[in-house]
Design a protein around this motif. Sequence first.
Motif, PDB file in Angstrom:
ATOM      1  N   ALA B  61       0.853  -1.188   0.000  1.00 41.60           N
ATOM      2  CA  ALA B  61       0.000   0.000   0.000  1.00 41.60           C
ATOM      3  C   ALA B  61       0.883   1.231   0.000  1.00 41.60           C
ATOM      4  N   THR B  62       0.518   2.224  -0.798  1.00 39.85           N
ATOM      5  CA  THR B  62       1.221   3.497  -0.742  1.00 39.85           C
ATOM      6  C   THR B  62       0.221   4.585  -0.375  1.00 39.85           C
ATOM      7  N   VAL B  63       0.707   5.527   0.421  1.00 40.37           N
ATOM      8  CA  VAL B  63      -0.109   6.668   0.809  1.00 40.37           C
ATOM      9  C   VAL B  63       0.679   7.914   0.444  1.00 40.37           C
ATOM     10  N   ASN B  64       0.098   8.787  -0.334  1.00 37.06           N
ATOM     11  CA  ASN B  64       0.767   9.979  -0.847  1.00 37.06           C
ATOM     12  C   ASN B  64       2.059   9.615  -1.579  1.00 37.06           C
ATOM     13  N   GLY B  65       2.073   8.446  -2.197  1.00 36.01           N
ATOM     14  CA  GLY B  65       3.231   8.017  -2.974  1.00 36.01           C
ATOM     15  C   GLY B  65       4.298   7.286  -2.172  1.00 36.01           C
ATOM     16  N   PHE B  66       4.114   7.165  -0.857  1.00 33.26           N
ATOM     17  CA  PHE B  66       5.119   6.505  -0.019  1.00 33.26           C
ATOM     18  C   PHE B  66       4.630   5.142   0.446  1.00 33.26           C
ATOM     19  N   ASP B  67       5.533   4.166   0.387  1.00 33.44           N
ATOM     20  CA  ASP B  67       5.194   2.832   0.845  1.00 33.44           C
ATOM     21  C   ASP B  67       5.002   2.854   2.367  1.00 33.44           C
ATOM     22  N   ILE B  68       3.889   2.261   2.844  1.00 33.99           N
ATOM     23  CA  ILE B  68       3.588   2.379   4.274  1.00 33.99           C
ATOM     24  C   ILE B  68       4.551   1.587   5.154  1.00 33.99           C
ATOM     25  N   LEU B  69       5.168   0.546   4.593  1.00 38.47           N
ATOM     26  CA  LEU B  69       6.088  -0.241   5.411  1.00 38.47           C
ATOM     27  C   LEU B  69       7.482   0.363   5.441  1.00 38.47           C
ATOM     28  N   SER B  70       7.960   0.821   4.283  1.00 39.65           N
ATOM     29  CA  SER B  70       9.355   1.280   4.247  1.00 39.65           C
ATOM     30  C   SER B  70       9.497   2.763   4.586  1.00 39.65           C
ATOM     31  N   GLN B  71       8.440   3.552   4.411  1.00 45.69           N
ATOM     32  CA  GLN B  71       8.566   4.976   4.724  1.00 45.69           C
ATOM     33  C   GLN B  71       7.418   5.494   5.591  1.00 45.69           C
ATOM     34  N   PRO B  72       7.218   4.844   6.752  1.00 45.16           N
ATOM     35  CA  PRO B  72       6.071   5.247   7.581  1.00 45.16           C
ATOM     36  C   PRO B  72       6.133   6.715   8.011  1.00 45.16           C
ATOM     37  N   ASP B  73       7.358   7.243   8.220  1.00 45.84           N
ATOM     38  CA  ASP B  73       7.461   8.640   8.658  1.00 45.84           C
ATOM     39  C   ASP B  73       6.942   9.615   7.603  1.00 45.84           C
ATOM     40  N   LYS B  74       7.250   9.294   6.334  1.00 44.24           N
ATOM     41  CA  LYS B  74       6.761  10.147   5.238  1.00 44.24           C
ATOM     42  C   LYS B  74       5.233  10.076   5.170  1.00 44.24           C
ATOM     43  N   VAL B  75       4.721   8.861   5.374  1.00 41.22           N
ATOM     44  CA  VAL B  75       3.269   8.695   5.354  1.00 41.22           C
ATOM     45  C   VAL B  75       2.642   9.538   6.451  1.00 41.22           C
ATOM     46  N   ARG B  76       3.234   9.452   7.668  1.00 40.69           N
ATOM     47  CA  ARG B  76       2.660  10.174   8.807  1.00 40.69           C
ATOM     48  C   ARG B  76       2.656  11.679   8.594  1.00 40.69           C
ATOM     49  N   GLN B  77       3.605  12.164   7.785  1.00 37.00           N
ATOM     50  CA  GLN B  77       3.618  13.608   7.543  1.00 37.00           C
ATOM     51  C   GLN B  77       2.490  14.048   6.625  1.00 37.00           C
ATOM     52  N   ALA B  78       1.910  13.096   5.913  1.00 32.86           N
ATOM     53  CA  ALA B  78       0.888  13.466   4.934  1.00 32.86           C
ATOM     54  C   ALA B  78      -0.527  13.248   5.450  1.00 32.86           C
ATOM     55  N   ILE B  79      -0.650  12.533   6.584  1.00 32.15           N
ATOM     56  CA  ILE B  79      -1.997  12.101   6.991  1.00 32.15           C
ATOM     57  C   ILE B  79      -2.435  12.615   8.354  1.00 32.15           C
ATOM     58  N   SER B  80      -3.688  12.397   8.627  1.00 41.53           N
ATOM     59  CA  SER B  80      -4.271  12.642   9.933  1.00 41.53           C
ATOM     60  C   SER B  80      -5.371  11.629  10.124  1.00 41.53           C
ATOM     61  N   LEU B  81      -5.527  11.148  11.359  1.00 44.17           N
ATOM     62  CA  LEU B  81      -6.549  10.133  11.605  1.00 44.17           C
ATOM     63  C   LEU B  81      -7.554  10.619  12.637  1.00 44.17           C
ATOM     64  N   THR B  82      -8.827  10.502  12.291  1.00 43.50           N
ATOM     65  CA  THR B  82      -9.873  10.665  13.291  1.00 43.50           C
ATOM     66  C   THR B  82     -10.491   9.299  13.446  1.00 43.50           C
ATOM     67  N   GLY B  83     -10.111   8.641  14.526  1.00 36.43           N
ATOM     68  CA  GLY B  83     -10.476   7.235  14.694  1.00 36.43           C
ATOM     69  C   GLY B  83     -11.921   7.066  15.121  1.00 36.43           C
ATOM     70  N   GLN B  84     -12.284   5.798  15.289  1.00 38.63           N
ATOM     71  CA  GLN B  84     -13.661   5.487  15.625  1.00 38.63           C
ATOM     72  C   GLN B  84     -14.031   6.039  16.998  1.00 38.63           C
ATOM     73  N   PHE B  85     -13.075   5.998  17.918  1.00 33.28           N
ATOM     74  CA  PHE B  85     -13.307   6.557  19.234  1.00 33.28           C
ATOM     75  C   PHE B  85     -12.552   7.872  19.301  1.00 33.28           C
ATOM     76  N   ALA B  86     -13.239   8.906  19.744  1.00 32.33           N
ATOM     77  CA  ALA B  86     -12.674  10.241  19.710  1.00 32.33           C
ATOM     78  C   ALA B  86     -11.248  10.261  20.254  1.00 32.33           C
ATOM     79  N   ALA B  87     -10.321  10.747  19.419  1.00 27.23           N
ATOM     80  CA  ALA B  87      -8.916  10.792  19.807  1.00 27.23           C
ATOM     81  C   ALA B  87      -8.604  12.131  20.461  1.00 27.23           C
ATOM     82  N   VAL B  88      -9.251  12.379  21.597  1.00 30.24           N
ATOM     83  CA  VAL B  88      -9.026  13.638  22.303  1.00 30.24           C
ATOM     84  C   VAL B  88      -8.552  13.309  23.712  1.00 30.24           C
TER      85      VAL B  88
END
Lengths: 257, 252
Positions: B61-88
């Motif tokens: 799987a790639t997210v924003n062009g980065f492989d999620i396994l080999s470049q997780p840090d790059k992925v994390r810079q491109a994303i944000s998660l609002t999970g099922q249970f409020a992440a507050v």
Amino acid sequence: METTTTKSHFFTDIRVMLGRSMRHIFRSMDTIITVTITPIAMMLLFVYVFGGAIQSGTDNYVNYLLPGILLMAIASGISYTAFRLFTDVQRGIFERFHTMPISRSALLWGHVLTSLVSNAISVVVIILVALIMGFRSSAGVLPWLAVAGILALFTLALTWVAAIAGLSAKTVDGASAFSYPLIFLPFISSAFVPTDSMPKVVRVFAENQPVTSIVETIRALLSNQPAGNDIWVALAWCVGIMLVAYLFAMKAYKRRA
Amino acid sequence: MKKAIEVRELRKSFKDTEVLKGTNFEVKQGEIFALLGSNGAGKTTIVKILTTLLKQDGGTATVNGFDILSQPDKVRQAISLTGQFAAVDEILTGRENLIMIAKLRYLKNPREVADDLLERFGLTDAADRKMSTYSGGMRRRLDIAMSLIGRPQIIFLDEPTTGLDPEARIEVWKIVKELADSGTTVFLTTQYLEEAEQLADRIAILHEGRIIASGTLPELKKMFPTAKVEYVEKQPSLEEIFLTIVGKKEEN
């Protein structure tokens, strides 16, 4: 968005995490009160009820008792670290942090530093109460700093033990229950009575468990006596426990994250 | 158009249960993509894998062009998660929650960022109250606000309206539409068909670990027999009745 490497922000991350969990503590002052009240009650009990019958070989039993009481307070204080870590890991906020480009271990370090600060607060409160009860020390600045250092090291060692419990427990009760034996460890040591009066088996245990050497060291430092070999044994115990616990805690943390 | 997310033959098992059995789909940049599926279909597992919380057993799987396994840090810079249970953070106030995330995104003016978002999400009055006093809808709004800090390119919303009342749900829908209008890619999971229909540019239906259908709503509709013309008296739905009586959509 500018690209930033996680390493350069390690200390920013830790500072934010520390600020967060310190807020948690100051918004639930009851935790600090619970942590200090039991050791203070113990101190009152032993000084004013049992104290007359205990032969510690000193005139001032409060002076004799205080180091053990402090260790007890720290042992119960760190159970809250386990509790806070456990609840954090269960909540959605943990997942949010782990999907952000921040240092992986910042959250854990935030809890560890918070444990250090909150335990320091309860130690100070207990020393103040001890002063009212007649605790006196002739020690100068350096021995006091040494005492602070040993207590900090002891706190760190136990905090990492607490981190293992907080990260791997299945229930809240499990997360905090591990500290009960730690709180009782001072009883089977030279914290309340000299070990000479104990039966042989108990005595061997008491004299060779970490609490005794730490208690003896602090007692010696506070009364301006040479700490001798005890200080090295105490340091070895603290550093040893800390390193082993740190490794296991990090392993448990990686499994969670 | 550039792909925001590309998933190939994704597999994941928990103990003996195979949750994802070779899932394939892609999400285009700037679209709202809805992953539709019943409870236990594996939606949350996919979100967790794409947001680097879980590692897949197989597939890529790639997210924003980065492989999620080999470049997780790059992925994390491109994303944000609002999970099922409020992440507050329950113990902090709404404002403190926002400031905390702004600091962790290394923004220069965390306070202003927080004030702007509080204003935009209609939470200024509740800003200095502890999160534990917030209602479900307010909590969800703050949760989404926290996800917007630092302007991530891709936002994951895992069942953002589950457990919300109809008004709060419509508010969340409005926010999601605004997000997509500003160019953010939105990856949404939901079990409500209506939600997917209302929001999504493209919909994928996840069933027993595989995508069994995907496309735009008209495309999906074409897969089924041509529409029959029937004359039915249109009764208002309970939701429409409720909203008319309560009479508020915009007010916060």
